[in-house]
Structures are given as C-alpha cells and as structure tokens.
Design a protein around this motif. Sequence first.
Motif, PDB file in Angstrom:
ATOM      1  N   ILE A  16       0.856  -1.178   0.000  1.00 37.04           N
ATOM      2  CA  ILE A  16       0.000   0.000   0.000  1.00 37.04           C
ATOM      3  C   ILE A  16       0.898   1.236   0.000  1.00 37.04           C
ATOM      4  CG2 ILE A  16      -1.739   1.297   1.290  1.00 37.04           C
ATOM      5  CD1 ILE A  16      -2.746  -1.327   0.106  1.00 37.04           C
ATOM      6  N   TYR A  17       0.678   2.134  -0.937  1.00 37.50           N
ATOM      7  CA  TYR A  17       1.540   3.310  -1.086  1.00 37.50           C
ATOM      8  C   TYR A  17       0.872   4.619  -0.690  1.00 37.50           C
ATOM      9  CZ  TYR A  17       4.409   0.142  -3.874  1.00 37.50           C
ATOM     10  OH  TYR A  17       5.179  -0.911  -4.301  1.00 37.50           O
ATOM     11  N   ALA A  18      -0.444   4.695  -0.762  1.00 36.81           N
ATOM     12  CA  ALA A  18      -1.170   5.951  -0.587  1.00 36.81           C
ATOM     13  C   ALA A  18      -1.858   6.004   0.771  1.00 36.81           C
ATOM     14  CB  ALA A  18      -2.208   6.119  -1.698  1.00 36.81           C
ATOM     15  N   PHE A  19      -1.885   7.183   1.355  1.00 36.35           N
ATOM     16  CA  PHE A  19      -2.539   7.382   2.647  1.00 36.35           C
ATOM     17  C   PHE A  19      -3.416   8.623   2.563  1.00 36.35           C
ATOM     18  CE2 PHE A  19      -2.819   9.264   6.894  1.00 36.35           C
ATOM     19  CZ  PHE A  19      -3.225   8.183   7.646  1.00 36.35           C
ATOM     20  N   CYS A  20      -4.526   8.621   3.277  1.00 38.44           N
ATOM     21  CA  CYS A  20      -5.409   9.790   3.358  1.00 38.44           C
ATOM     22  C   CYS A  20      -5.677  10.113   4.821  1.00 38.44           C
ATOM     23  CB  CYS A  20      -6.718   9.513   2.620  1.00 38.44           C
ATOM     24  SG  CYS A  20      -7.927  10.842   2.772  1.00 38.44           S
ATOM     25  N   TYR A  21      -5.544  11.384   5.178  1.00 41.57           N
ATOM     26  CA  TYR A  21      -5.790  11.825   6.546  1.00 41.57           C
ATOM     27  C   TYR A  21      -7.292  11.869   6.829  1.00 41.57           C
ATOM     28  CZ  TYR A  21      -0.937  13.374   6.399  1.00 41.57           C
ATOM     29  OH  TYR A  21       0.436  13.416   6.273  1.00 41.57           O
ATOM     30  N   PRO A  22      -7.796  11.075   7.786  1.00 42.52           N
ATOM     31  CA  PRO A  22      -9.220  11.142   8.128  1.00 42.52           C
ATOM     32  C   PRO A  22      -9.636  12.566   8.506  1.00 42.52           C
ATOM     33  CG  PRO A  22      -8.245   9.191   9.094  1.00 42.52           C
ATOM     34  CD  PRO A  22      -7.109   9.997   8.526  1.00 42.52           C
ATOM     35  N   GLY A  23     -10.736  12.995   7.937  1.00 39.11           N
ATOM     36  CA  GLY A  23     -11.211  14.343   8.194  1.00 39.11           C
ATOM     37  C   GLY A  23     -10.316  15.429   7.645  1.00 39.11           C
ATOM     38  N   GLY A  24      -9.279  15.040   6.901  1.00 39.18           N
ATOM     39  CA  GLY A  24      -8.315  16.020   6.413  1.00 39.18           C
ATOM     40  C   GLY A  24      -7.490  16.649   7.522  1.00 39.18           C
ATOM     41  N   LYS A  25      -7.440  16.019   8.704  1.00 41.90           N
ATOM     42  CA  LYS A  25      -6.776  16.590   9.871  1.00 41.90           C
ATOM     43  C   LYS A  25      -5.360  16.035  10.012  1.00 41.90           C
ATOM     44  CE  LYS A  25     -10.681  18.552  11.058  1.00 41.90           C
ATOM     45  NZ  LYS A  25     -10.888  20.016  10.915  1.00 41.90           N
ATOM     46  N   TYR A  26      -4.384  16.926  10.077  1.00 40.08           N
ATOM     47  CA  TYR A  26      -2.993  16.488  10.246  1.00 40.08           C
ATOM     48  C   TYR A  26      -2.155  17.657  10.747  1.00 40.08           C
ATOM     49  CZ  TYR A  26      -2.132  18.986   5.881  1.00 40.08           C
ATOM     50  OH  TYR A  26      -2.041  19.970   4.921  1.00 40.08           O
TER      51      TYR A  26
END
Length: 247
Positions: free
Chosen positions: A98-108
């Motif tokens: 797995i190469y791609a990650f997404c921040y839940p809620g766009g929060k980081y």
Amino acid sequence: MENKKIIITTSWDDGFALDIRIAELLEKYKLGGTFYVPINNPQREVMNSAMLVEISKSHEIGGHTVNHTFLNTVDLVTAQYEVSACKAMLEERLGKTIYAFCYPGGKYSQRDIQIVKDAGFLFGRTTKLLHTSIDTSQQLMHTGMQAYNHNNAVLIRHCLKNLYLLPILDYCLFYKNHNKFRVLAEDMLRKLLLNGGVFHLWGHSWEIEKYGLWTELEEVMKILAFHEGISYMNNTECWNFLNKEQS
C-alpha cells in the motif's frame, strides 16, 4: 506542466460498502480511483474483506488509519500505531504493498506528515479543495473538488482558512450563482484543457447516498471521461508521474 499535461484522478474515503458502486462507475467510464479504507470506523460500517479484495482487483487501495482517527488529536505513539498498523493490516489482507494514505477528516500536523512518510507511504492525501497542481516535495496531495454540493460561501471560507486565494478568483466568483458540483467540474475541466494540470475528484459513497447525488456524480464522470490527450490515473500513479517530472 510541460506540454499542458492533464491528469484526472479520483479518490474515495472511509471504505463504506457502497464504494463498490463507485468502483463500478469508475470502470464504466475508465477512470482511475483510489479507495482509502480504515480498518474500523466508529461512525459507520466498513466494507468486509471480500469486498475490499474485489475492489482492489481494478483499483488502488490506500490507508486511512486503523480507527478513522484524526491524527492531530492523538499522542505520538497512538498516531504512529494508527498509520503503520493500518498499512500492515491492509497489506496482509490484500497481499500487496500500500503506497497511498489519506488523513481522516483532512486533519494532520507537521508531525503527522513525518509519521506517514516513516510508515512507508509515499504521500498523505488531504481534503484541501480547488488545487490543480501538486508539489511532491511536500508529501501532501491536495484535491480539486469534492462530490458534494458546497455553496460559494463555503468554498470561499475554505480558501481563506487555508490561505489559498487564487481559486477565489478562478472558480468561486464564477460559481457564485450555482451550488452544483457538476457546474464546478465543467469550469475546472475547461481551464485545465487550456492550461494543463491535475483534476482530482474525491468523495464519500455514504455521503453521495445520503444526499442523493448518484445521478450528478455520474454526470460528472461523463464530463471527465474519454478525452484524448488526458491521462487517467489512480492517486499513486499520479504522484509517481509528477514526482518524476519534478525531480
């Protein structure tokens, strides 16, 4: 972008069971898609492993934490676990990296960008809207538009909050008398055909179902599909292409 290169990519968050319907639409219109799937989600049910494997046969799967956790709200150890364990669990289920990650809620936070990199992901996708270019040196992939009918005032506040002012002139003023994401999609694509860039459509299948947006979503996919000279990619393919171009 050299030679006015145009890339269209899509992504879909939260791993809801109706993602299978999104996947079918992507296949119908030959669009690339990345599905960001948490292992668990306290807010709503996540698709089972059989459905996850089925979608992965034609589309990319990305990480979305173990528990759909907003990373900037938890301590370092918890954040590291949420990111790295999600990657390991998805890879075990799928038998692929797995190469791609997404921040839940766009929060980081800046700390979380490094955590995502250290876990072995290439980038973290955000929820920042109205971007048509990607700087791969930042380890962040912003988006173009959401499959949701935001009104003009919401888009302007979003741009001001993120100190991203150009789209207010490029899109928000044009969009003033509209509230359909199909209208925004048409305008964004028209500008990309002239100037080149990346069109990144993202959304949630549960939200599309809740607000009855399936017809409008398919209309947008029709608008985006089957253009000569446009490259259709999943998120990682898009990232790798741009990273090579910018290196």
